[in-house]
Each structure stands twice: as C-alpha cells, then as structure tokens.
Design an enzyme around this catalytic site. Sequence first.
Site, PDB file in Angstrom:
ATOM      1  N   LYS A   2       0.821  -1.213   0.000  1.00 58.39           N
ATOM      2  CA  LYS A   2       0.000   0.000   0.000  1.00 58.39           C
ATOM      3  C   LYS A   2       0.856   1.265   0.000  1.00 58.39           C
ATOM      4  CE  LYS A   2      -4.385  -1.940   1.406  1.00 58.39           C
ATOM      5  NZ  LYS A   2      -5.424  -2.108   2.436  1.00 58.39           N
ATOM      6  N   ARG A  34      -3.576 -10.120   4.847  1.00 60.35           N
ATOM      7  CA  ARG A  34      -3.995 -10.113   3.434  1.00 60.35           C
ATOM      8  C   ARG A  34      -2.833  -9.580   2.606  1.00 60.35           C
ATOM      9  NH1 ARG A  34      -6.104  -6.467  -0.223  1.00 60.35           N
ATOM     10  NH2 ARG A  34      -7.609  -7.306  -1.711  1.00 60.35           N
TER      11      ARG A  34
END
Length: 280
Positions: free
Chosen positions: A225, A259
């Site tokens: 991210k 995740r």
Amino acid sequence: MSDDGFHVTHWAGLDLEGPHVMGILNVTPDSFSDGGKFDHIDAALAQARRMVAQGASIIDVGGESTRPGATEVSIEDEIARVRPVIEALSNEGILVSIDTRKPKVMEAAAVAGAGIINDVTGLTGDPASMATALDLNLAVCVMHMQGEPQTMQAAPSYDDAPAEVFEFLAGQAEALMDGGMVPDNICLDPGIGFGKNLDHNLQIMARLDELVDAGWPVLLGASRKSFISKLTGAEVDQRLGGSLAAVMAGFGAGVSIFRVHDVAETVQALAVADAISHAL
Ligand code: 8Y4
C-alpha cells in the site's frame, strides 16, 4: 492477555493459534482486460493454486476495484467475473473470501461456495449488507473505511484515528452478535489506506494491540500500500520489504490474518516470527 478474557480462537474454521495468510486474487478488468473469459479464469485459478501451495489459508477473490478512478462495475458483471473462480476453488476445498460491497454479489458468492464475506465498507456500503451477511451466516471480515473509495483520500480526518476506527469495528461486531451471528464468524480489520493519511495509518498500526485486546480476530491488509511509498518512495512492485515490516508489526501485536500479494515471502517471515515467539 490484558483483558476480561473474551478471546475468539477460531474464525471461518481456521485455528487462530498461529497466523494465517489471505492471498489476494484480483479478477477485475484492471488485471484481466476481459474478465469472465476462459483464459483469464484459468490464469486466476493458477495464481490462486500457487498461493495455496505457498501456504495461503484463504484466497480473497475480488471483482470490483476500489481504486480511486476505477470504473463502476455492474452487479451482473461482478458476479460473472467472480462466480466461476469461486466455484472452481471451493470445489478444490480452498477457503474463499469474496471481496465485495454488494449484497447480491455476497449471495451469489455464497451459492458458489465462498466461506467468507470481505466487505471494505464494514457492511455499511448498502442498506441491505448487514441483513444479507446475517442471513447468509458466513464468516465476515468487517473493515473500516472513512468516506467512499472515490474520494476517501481527499481529506481524511479524525480526532483519534485508532480509537475511532476500533470503536466503529466493535460496534459492527456488536450489531452482528445482536443479529445472531456467532463470535467465530466475526473478524475485524482497521482498513489501512481507506480514508486514512500516513499518520493515521501509522498510529493505527502502532496501536493494533488495543484492537486485538478487544478479543476479536484481527485481519491486517497493508501489502504494497501507498503508505510504504510515502515512507520510502518505493514503486508498487518494490514494496515487499515494507509490506513484510507491516506484517511483522501486526504479528507482534497479535494480528491473526494477513492479506497479502506475496504469499511465499509472508509465510516464511511469519514462520520465523511464530517460532521465535514460541521459544520464550
Ligand atoms: C497495491 C496493491 C497498492 C493493492 C494498494 C493496493 C483491504 C481489503 C483491499 C484490506 C481487507 C489494496 C479488498 C486495496 N484492501 N480487504 N481489500 N483489508 N479486508 N490496495 O486492507 O489492496 S483493496
């Protein structure tokens, strides 16, 4: 544990004694220009099987991009993309989560064999989401997001980001329990990058132990991210080091599920961290 003793030990049939990895499988037109066609399904299945062989416990199947600027996907198109993939994987005994905000997609995914609903709106994205999740009675991952995907990064604002995020999540868990869901079906996720600036993301990750102490299983999605880029300048395909650092921080705080894109590397890092933690 520094709490009243409430502590969920299983989620979606997984024993949370040790950490688990959820492998990311995108079946969006971003990654497959013609979602729903045979070779694209085959490529998705091959990627999913590879991640399972590398140690993933869950495959998270997503057919709708939440990226700012991504085009809207109709319910029919989203179902057409994810259904064949979910059917094939669940027939192979693979635990599948459906990444969707749409109740109709949740229902179709459940019929196709998905075991988990992964909703980035925390079941607030559609008025029917909460009732649908309760009705389907699958395991759910409740994620926090401030605002809407298209605009959530414009001006994220909190007085105390971790406190507000964790309070929302506890409230959704309470609502699910009030609706009759069993504790073993509930998992909470602070939603790294979803309506949060760099400081918010870092504060949340620094205080994950507070969320873990509430007793619910916690899932962390930090893989590749943009907070990693804000700290290091790394391009999206060069963020493995930062992604693993976030996984290790989460593991130390007691996070149960991670995740990630890079399953093999994450499983290896967690195997070492878990062994160290058990040597005490
Ligand atoms: C590179 C690749 C950079 C992907 C950013 C991204 C989460 C999630 C997403 C999460 C749960 C993403 C569906 C965003 N993030 N579900 N979904 N938790 N539960 N961005 O953190 O991966 S999509």
